[in-house]
Write a protein that holds these residues in place. Sequence first.
Motif, PDB file in Angstrom:
ATOM      1  N   PRO A  98       0.865  -1.171  -0.081  1.00 27.41           N
ATOM      2  CA  PRO A  98       0.068   0.045   0.241  1.00 27.41           C
ATOM      3  C   PRO A  98       0.879   1.161  -0.079  1.00 27.41           C
ATOM      4  O   PRO A  98       0.828   1.976   1.169  1.00 27.41           O
ATOM      5  CB  PRO A  98      -0.819  -0.165   1.173  1.00 27.41           C
ATOM      6  N   ARG A  99       1.278   1.497  -1.272  1.00 29.77           N
ATOM      7  CA  ARG A  99       1.989   2.653  -1.357  1.00 29.77           C
ATOM      8  C   ARG A  99       2.125   3.269  -2.597  1.00 29.77           C
ATOM      9  O   ARG A  99       1.907   2.484  -3.727  1.00 29.77           O
ATOM     10  CB  ARG A  99       3.501   2.598  -0.726  1.00 29.77           C
ATOM     11  N   ASP A 100       2.178   4.331  -2.979  1.00 32.71           N
ATOM     12  CA  ASP A 100       2.439   5.256  -4.325  1.00 32.71           C
ATOM     13  C   ASP A 100       3.972   5.170  -4.776  1.00 32.71           C
ATOM     14  O   ASP A 100       4.819   5.112  -4.191  1.00 32.71           O
ATOM     15  CB  ASP A 100       2.091   6.557  -4.280  1.00 32.71           C
ATOM     16  N   VAL A 101       3.864   4.523  -6.259  1.00 25.61           N
ATOM     17  CA  VAL A 101       5.160   4.612  -6.954  1.00 25.61           C
ATOM     18  C   VAL A 101       5.035   5.334  -8.005  1.00 25.61           C
ATOM     19  O   VAL A 101       3.961   5.242  -8.780  1.00 25.61           O
ATOM     20  CB  VAL A 101       5.305   3.043  -7.369  1.00 25.61           C
ATOM     21  N   TYR A 102       5.748   6.477  -7.944  1.00 25.45           N
ATOM     22  CA  TYR A 102       5.472   7.677  -8.914  1.00 25.45           C
ATOM     23  C   TYR A 102       6.159   7.434 -10.348  1.00 25.45           C
ATOM     24  O   TYR A 102       7.229   6.807 -10.460  1.00 25.45           O
ATOM     25  CB  TYR A 102       5.888   8.984  -8.367  1.00 25.45           C
ATOM     26  N   SER A 103       5.336   7.881 -11.058  1.00 22.07           N
ATOM     27  CA  SER A 103       6.160   7.896 -12.696  1.00 22.07           C
ATOM     28  C   SER A 103       5.185   8.860 -13.520  1.00 22.07           C
ATOM     29  O   SER A 103       4.085   9.324 -13.180  1.00 22.07           O
ATOM     30  CB  SER A 103       5.983   6.408 -13.422  1.00 22.07           C
ATOM     31  N   TYR A 104       5.632   9.194 -14.985  1.00 18.48           N
ATOM     32  CA  TYR A 104       5.047   9.811 -15.743  1.00 18.48           C
ATOM     33  C   TYR A 104       3.913   8.819 -16.611  1.00 18.48           C
ATOM     34  O   TYR A 104       3.319   9.358 -17.419  1.00 18.48           O
ATOM     35  CB  TYR A 104       5.804  10.657 -16.733  1.00 18.48           C
ATOM     36  N   GLY A 105       4.119   7.559 -16.231  1.00 15.59           N
ATOM     37  CA  GLY A 105       3.201   6.709 -17.155  1.00 15.59           C
ATOM     38  C   GLY A 105       2.036   6.412 -16.344  1.00 15.59           C
ATOM     39  O   GLY A 105       1.633   6.998 -15.191  1.00 15.59           O
ATOM     40  N   ARG A 106       1.403   5.180 -16.381  1.00 18.75           N
ATOM     41  CA  ARG A 106       0.417   4.561 -15.682  1.00 18.75           C
ATOM     42  C   ARG A 106       1.141   4.178 -14.176  1.00 18.75           C
ATOM     43  O   ARG A 106       1.953   3.334 -14.334  1.00 18.75           O
ATOM     44  CB  ARG A 106      -0.263   3.383 -16.243  1.00 18.75           C
ATOM     45  N   GLN A 107       0.396   4.870 -13.244  1.00 17.99           N
ATOM     46  CA  GLN A 107       1.297   4.380 -11.959  1.00 17.99           C
ATOM     47  C   GLN A 107       0.834   3.429 -11.163  1.00 17.99           C
ATOM     48  O   GLN A 107      -0.318   2.604 -11.741  1.00 17.99           O
ATOM     49  CB  GLN A 107       0.810   5.856 -11.036  1.00 17.99           C
ATOM     50  N   ASN A 108       1.201   2.869 -10.054  1.00 18.30           N
ATOM     51  CA  ASN A 108       1.173   1.560  -9.510  1.00 18.30           C
ATOM     52  C   ASN A 108      -0.334   1.293  -9.370  1.00 18.30           C
ATOM     53  O   ASN A 108      -0.712   0.083  -9.051  1.00 18.30           O
ATOM     54  CB  ASN A 108       2.208   1.076  -8.372  1.00 18.30           C
ATOM     55  N   TRP A 109      -1.217   2.236  -9.062  1.00 16.86           N
ATOM     56  CA  TRP A 109      -2.247   2.062  -8.371  1.00 16.86           C
ATOM     57  C   TRP A 109      -3.490   1.907  -9.578  1.00 16.86           C
ATOM     58  O   TRP A 109      -4.699   1.997  -9.220  1.00 16.86           O
ATOM     59  CB  TRP A 109      -2.766   3.459  -7.552  1.00 16.86           C
ATOM     60  N   PHE A 110      -2.993   2.272 -10.743  1.00 20.61           N
ATOM     61  CA  PHE A 110      -3.864   2.485 -12.037  1.00 20.61           C
ATOM     62  C   PHE A 110      -5.064   1.340 -12.131  1.00 20.61           C
ATOM     63  O   PHE A 110      -6.044   1.350 -12.247  1.00 20.61           O
ATOM     64  CB  PHE A 110      -3.256   2.563 -13.290  1.00 20.61           C
ATOM     65  N   GLU A 111      -4.727   0.004 -11.915  1.00 19.25           N
ATOM     66  CA  GLU A 111      -5.640  -0.930 -12.192  1.00 19.25           C
ATOM     67  C   GLU A 111      -6.469  -1.242 -11.007  1.00 19.25           C
ATOM     68  O   GLU A 111      -7.753  -1.406 -10.906  1.00 19.25           O
ATOM     69  CB  GLU A 111      -4.874  -2.230 -12.511  1.00 19.25           C
ATOM     70  N   HIS A 112      -6.029  -0.964  -9.773  1.00 16.28           N
ATOM     71  CA  HIS A 112      -6.655  -1.027  -8.226  1.00 16.28           C
ATOM     72  C   HIS A 112      -7.870  -0.011  -8.385  1.00 16.28           C
ATOM     73  O   HIS A 112      -9.004  -0.090  -7.999  1.00 16.28           O
ATOM     74  CB  HIS A 112      -5.702  -0.891  -7.482  1.00 16.28           C
ATOM     75  N   VAL A 113      -7.621   1.212  -8.765  1.00 19.23           N
ATOM     76  CA  VAL A 113      -8.487   2.222  -8.909  1.00 19.23           C
ATOM     77  C   VAL A 113      -9.504   1.837  -9.844  1.00 19.23           C
ATOM     78  O   VAL A 113     -10.774   2.149  -9.577  1.00 19.23           O
ATOM     79  CB  VAL A 113      -7.952   3.786  -9.388  1.00 19.23           C
TER      80      VAL A 113
END
Length: 829
Positions: free
Chosen positions: A464-479
Motif C-alpha cells: 500500500p504505497r504510491d510508486v510515482y512515474s509519468y506513465g500509468r502509476q502502480n495504483w492504476f488497475e486497483h483504482v
Amino acid sequence: MGDLPASARAIIIGGGIIGCSTAYHLAKLGWKDVILLERGKLTSGSTWHAAGLVGQLRTSANITQLLKYSVELYNRLEAETGLATGWKMNGGLRLACNNERMTEIRRQATTAHSFGLEMHLLSPKEAQDLWPIMDIGDLVGAAFLPTDGQANPADISQSLAKGARMNGVRIFEETAVTGIEVAKGRAVAVMTDKGRIAADVIVNCAGQWARELGALAGVNVPLQSVQHQYIVTEAMAGVPKNLPTLRDPDRLIYFKEEVGGLVMGGYEHNPIPWLPGPKPSRGDRFALPGDFAFQLLENDWDHFGQLMEQALIRVPALEKAGVKQMINGPESFTPDGNFILGEAPEVRNFYVGAGFNAFGIASGGGAGRALAEWVAGGEPPMDLWPVDIRRFGSVHRDRNWVLTRTLEAYAHHYSMAWPHEELESVRPVRVSPLYQKLKDQGAVFGWKLGWERPNWFAPQGVEPRDVYSYGRQNWFEHVGSEHRCARERVVLIDQTSFAKFMLVGRDAEAALSWIAANDVAKKPGSIVYTQMLNQRGGIECDLTVTRVADDAYYIVTGTGYATHDFHWIATHIPAGLDARLIDVSSAYGVLSLMGPKARDVLAAVTDADVSNAAFPFGMAREIAVAGAMVRALRVTYVGELGWELHIPVESMVAVYDALWAAGGKHGIANAGYRAIESLRLEKFYRAWSSDITPDHSPLEAGMGWAVKLRKNTPFLGREALVAQVEKGGAQKKLPKLLACFTVDDPAIVLLGRETIFRNGRQCGWLASGGYGYTLETNIGIGYVRDPENGVSPEDVLSGTYELEIACERYPAKVSLQPLYDPKMERVKG
C-alpha cells in the motif's frame, strides 16, 4: 521623509521588492494617500541578497501570467523612472540528465505553450551552444525560454520605489511597526515607534517578519526562514554578458552570469532553517531579530559542499575559478512552495504579500500588481487560488508543523514534479474515526488541509504505497476496480474531511439568497447545488446547501476550501441581517454510499423508507442507522444512485460496520478519491479550482441551469451574467465554453494543462485530465476559447481537435455532454 501622518488610505509595511511593487501599483491605480513603512532601509531584509533569477513558467496559468508581467514591467521600468534595474532578458536553460526528467521538461514545454510562453526543446549540443562552458556528457536534452532573464534585486526595488514616489506614495524608512490595532474584526491603525497612523487598509509585506507582524493583528502567516547559500566567482573565461540563466535540477543547482563570472547556488535535500534562538522575554525559538538588516549568516562550506560537488561536474572550469564571495542569506519559504497573497481570513482590511520561496524577484512585479488590484477591488482580480492565503487552515498555525513541512517543500524544489505526488512529513494530523480501520484494509492516504483521505486501496498482497512515474502509476488497475464497483455494485467512500458549515438566524434565507447564484428559498429537506459568484460573475465557491429548518442551512464544500469558503460566505452576509456562520466540520463524519445497489444496502440498516418515491433525489432526511441519527443527503458526485451520510463522529464506526455487513452480499467495496476523480470525469462533473474558478462564469462552464437568472431575485454577480448573456446575442456566444475531450491512444496519460487545438489553431488547454475506466479512454476537461469573437456550442462541436501532450499532438474528440450517461441521476455539475 518628514513627520508621520495621523492617517492614510493604505499603509504598506515592508520595503522589499513586494512592498515597493505593491505601493507602485496602488499608486498607478490612482490611490492617493498611500504610505510605505520600512523598519530599516529599503531592501535591507532579504531582497538585497536575492540571487535575482527571473523564470516565468509555473503550473498555474495565472501565476505564469503574473511572472510574464514582471518581465514586461522590468523591460520598461528603467525608462520610466530613470533608475537602472540590472534587468537582462538573456533567456533561461533547463537541463535534463535522464529520460524521466526529459519527459517532465516536455510536459513543461506543453504547459508553456498552453499559457502563451515561448519554450523550445534542445539537444545537448544545442544547449551547449548557448552555454559553452558546461559539460554535456550526461545530458539527455534541455529546454530554452528566451524571455526569462535576471535582474539586480536591490536596483529593481529602488526603481519601483522611485516610481511609487513619482505617483505620490510617501516612504518612511527607519520606522518600526510595534502594533496593529483591530476594532470589530477590522484592521484600523498601525502603531509605530514614532506614533499611531489610522488606515483604511494595511498590507503586510514584511518578508521573513510577516509571520510576527501578522500575529500583532491575530493573523496567521505560515512561513519559515531557511538558509540559502550561493557563491559569486571572479571573472571566468568563456562567460559572456548575455549567458542565459541555467537550472540543472537533477544536480540541484542553478547558475547566472555576474560581472563576467558566475553565481552558483541550489536547493539541497537537507536544508537548514534559520532559528536564531529564543528571545529571553518570549521563549520563542522562531522569533527573528528585528535589527537584522543588510546582514548575512555565517558561511557553511561543509553544507554547501554537496552543491559544489555537483557544480564542478557540470562546469569543470569552476575548479580553477576564484570565489569572490559566498552569500548565506535567510529567505522565507512556505509549506507548499507557493507564495502568500490576499486578505487575511481572520481580519478584514489586512492584506498579506509574503513567503516568496526564493522567487520573489521573478514574482515581484506581477504579485505586487495583483495584490494592489486585490486591495483596490476588494476581491482577487483573477483566480489566484494557488497563492491565496485562504488555502491554509488550522494545521498551519502550528509553527513546528510549518517548520517541518516547509523544509520538506524546500527539499523538493528541484526534485521531479511527479503527478499525484504527496508530501509525507508531519502526518497524520486530522483523521476520520475510520482511519485505522481503512488503513488495515489497504488504504493509501493522501493529504489535504491536514486531513488524511483514502486515495486508493491496495488489495491483499499489494504494497500500500504510491510508486510515482509519468506513465500509468502502480495504483492504476486497483483504482479501476474501485471505479467499476461503483458503477456496477456499491462502494463506501470516507469523505469525513468535507468542510461543513451551519448558517443560522432569522435572516438566513435572505443572506444566502444574496450570496448563492441558485435558488435556495426552498422548503426544509431540500438540497440545492449552487455556486457563489464574485462581482465579475466568476465562481468563488461550488457547494451544496441543505435547508434543515426555516432559519438554518447546512452547507457542504470541499476539504481544501474550508477557510476560503467560510471567509467568502461570512464576509458577504449583508450588513444588518440576522445570519451567523458556524463551522461544524469536526462534528460530523461523512460516508458516501454509492452505486446501483446503494438503496438495497441502506434499506437493510434503517427502518426509514428510502424508496425513490419517499426519498427522491435532491432531498435530505434524518434517518436512524446503527443507533445514530444520520443526516442522509441524496446526492452524488460519481453519477450513480447514492447518499452522502453525515454522521455524528462518535457513531462513524458503528454506521460503517453496519453498512459493510449489509453490503457483503452485494459485493460492497471501499473506494478512494482517485476513483471519485475517474467517475466524475466520465460524468463531466466540474471541480472547483481546476475546471471552474473565479475566472469562469457558470454560463461558460455550462452550468446556467444552476443559476436563478429567470427569477427577479438579486444576487451577487447577477449583473455580470446578464451582461454576458446580452453580449452573446442570439448565437449564445461566450468568451469561452467548457468542453470534454477524449483521446483513445492508450499510451498517453492526461494530467491537465495539455494544449487544445481546434482546426489546427491553439484555443485553450485542459484544466483537468484522467482516465475513464467504464469508457476505457483518456478524458480531459478544458475551455475552448475565443475572447474576441466568442464561442457558441455549435462552434465547439463543429471543430476538429487535437491535444498537445509532451510536445506531441494527438487527435481528440469533443463533447458538451456527459460521456457516460445511461439515464443516471444528474447532480453537481
